[in-house]
Design an enzyme around this catalytic site. Structure first.
Site, PDB file in Angstrom:
ATOM      1  CG  ASP A 191     -20.979 -17.231  21.702  1.00 41.79           C
ATOM      2  OD1 ASP A 191     -21.759 -16.265  21.519  1.00 41.79           O
ATOM      3  OD2 ASP A 191     -20.406 -17.456  22.785  1.00 41.79           O
ATOM      4  CD  GLU A 275     -23.925 -12.419  19.182  1.00 42.59           C
ATOM      5  OE1 GLU A 275     -24.837 -11.810  19.756  1.00 42.59           O
ATOM      6  OE2 GLU A 275     -23.275 -13.347  19.711  1.00 42.59           O
ATOM      7  CB  CYS A 330     -37.906 -26.178  23.127  1.00 41.63           C
ATOM      8  SG  CYS A 330     -37.550 -24.992  24.447  1.00 41.63           S
ATOM      9  CG  ASP A 356     -19.549 -19.384  25.999  1.00 43.97           C
ATOM     10  OD1 ASP A 356     -20.208 -18.332  26.090  1.00 43.97           O
ATOM     11  OD2 ASP A 356     -18.532 -19.614  26.684  1.00 43.97           O
TER      12      ASP A 356
END
Length: 421
Positions: A191, A275, A330, A356
């Protein structure tokens, strides 16, 4: 795959004059041919072929009084300038037709002697590596080169470049085979950010060096001195060189740090997922200076080509993927959050996340899914890739076919253990 190896060159005064003459002749041929094609297009005439331009603007132009000085440089320089113009037009047409992926390429523009970068390109018929560690360039001479490393194979083309600070570089294009590293069982999601340059999915952080910010005080002083010099004076030219050299130092430090960091990440992980950020869009926001100081695009490009070179897996996660909104524990999507929120608690499972680190873990999961699905990037809502592009070699150039064996792999002086300065 094609890789480019850059080396610093130190021409003497006579060679600098010869290179300046070659830069100017290549620029004139480019501008003359471009003007002919633009005028033909404006008049509704067919596209002017390269053979006709070569005959008119190179062969016949040398016999005229106005362009007789074109014969003072190597003919290879002039022909390669025309070929580069053809490549620029081909990229422009392919971009219009949708054949060329990525950002749309614009039409070729005229070159100026005031451009920050002057260059010529040569094939193997116009340059050769000498036994004493110098590089022979046709009608320029033997250039002294600082060999920081050996060439892995015989080069297919050479580009001689002069930057805005007056430095000369030799760029060799080499066809090499991938150098696969031993396989590992680790993979990482990255990230990218501003407070920390990158946060990995294992929790490790890479601090941002902020090279431009650290040099800003000196740059302000040099720019202030430049603004006080009279336009057209020699002192202004000297002040401009000092500003350009300081900017070049910043760029060199950033590039060196990018190379070391990207190499370490590729060596430590079998697969790397990152990303795909819209850097041009971030460049229109308030932290634009910090965005460009970080150099995300250059860093991701290094990861991409080094993954191909060393047999690693690399994938981009689409910019539309909500990596900062999903709970990595989750999988619940908790909605968008402003940038000042650096830590948040999942409303479903109650897990406290570092923004982050959580995003890096989500990038890792999405990257694994992309690779398992056999795609290169994340699909958007329409079922199409956000951006699909072939994995390039770093700053790849179009190589030239070898017609003779005037160049050789490596540098003999270095192979023999001699020091070349």
């Amino acid at each position: 795959m094609q890789l480019r190896y850059n080396y610093r060159a130190y021409p003497d005064p006579a060679q600098r004059c010869a290179l300046a003459r070659a830069f100017g002749c290549a620029r004139v041929v480019w501008n003359d041919c471009l003007r002919d094609r633009k005028e033909a297009h404006a008049a509704g005439l067919p596209y002017v072929k390269s053979a006709e331009l070569s005959r008119l603007r190179i062969t016949q132009a040398k016999r005229t009084e106005e362009r007789a000085w074109l014969a003072e440089v190597s003919a290879v320089v002039l022909q390669q300038s025309l070929r580069d113009l053809d490549t620029a037009y081909r990229n422009f047409f392919d971009s219009l037709k949708g054949k060329r992926q990525g950002r749309r390429a614009g039409p070729p523009r005229y070159k100026s002697k005031k451009d920050t970068r002057q260059s010529i390109r040569l094939n193997t018929n116009a340059f050769a590596l000498r036994d004493d560690g110098t590089v022979y360039v046709a009608k320029v001479g033997n250039l002294k080169v600082t060999w920081s490393r050996r060439l892995p194979a015989a080069p297919t083309s050479l580009t001689v470049t002069k930057d805005s600070s007056g430095r000369y570089f030799l760029s060799f294009v080499v066809d090499t085979e991938p150098d696969a590293l031993p396989e590992l069982e680790t993979d990482a999601g990255l990230d990218l950010g501003l407070s920390a340059f990158a946060v990995l999915s294992d929790g490790s952080r890479i601090d941002s060096p902020r090279f431009l910010r650290r040099a800003e005080k000196k740059l302000k002083r040099l720019q202030r001195e430049l603004s006080r010099k009279a336009k057209g004076s020699k002192n202004r030219a000297k002040a401009r060189i000092r500003v350009a050299r300081q900017h070049a130092k910043v760029a060199d430090r950033r590039r060196d740090w990018h190379h070391k960091t990207s190499t370490q990440i590729i060596r430590d992980n079998q697969a790397v997922y990152v990303e795909d950020l819209a850097v041009s869009a971030f460049g229109r926001t308030r932290p634009a200076k910090s965005v460009y100081d970080a150099g995300w695009s250059a860093f991701v490009g290094m990861l991409e080509y080094k993954a191909v070179k060393h047999g690693r897996t690399f994938a981009k996660v689409g910019r539309a993927f909500p990596s900062s909104q999903i709970c990595s524990a989750c999988g619940f999507r908790d909605g968008p959050k402003p940038l000042h929120v650096r830590e948040w608690t999942c409303s479903k499972c109650g897990t406290v996340h570092d923004r982050d680190h959580n995003a890096a873990r989500n990038v890792l999961v999405e990257g694994r899914r992309i690779v398992a699905a056999g795609r290169a990037e994340t699909l958007n809502a329409c079922g199409a890739p956000v951006r699909r592009a072939p994995v390039p070699a770093q700053r790849g150039e179009a190589g030239s076919p070898r017609k003779g064996r005037t160049a050789q792999a490596g540098v003999p002086a270095l192979e023999a253990g001699k020091h070349v300065k």
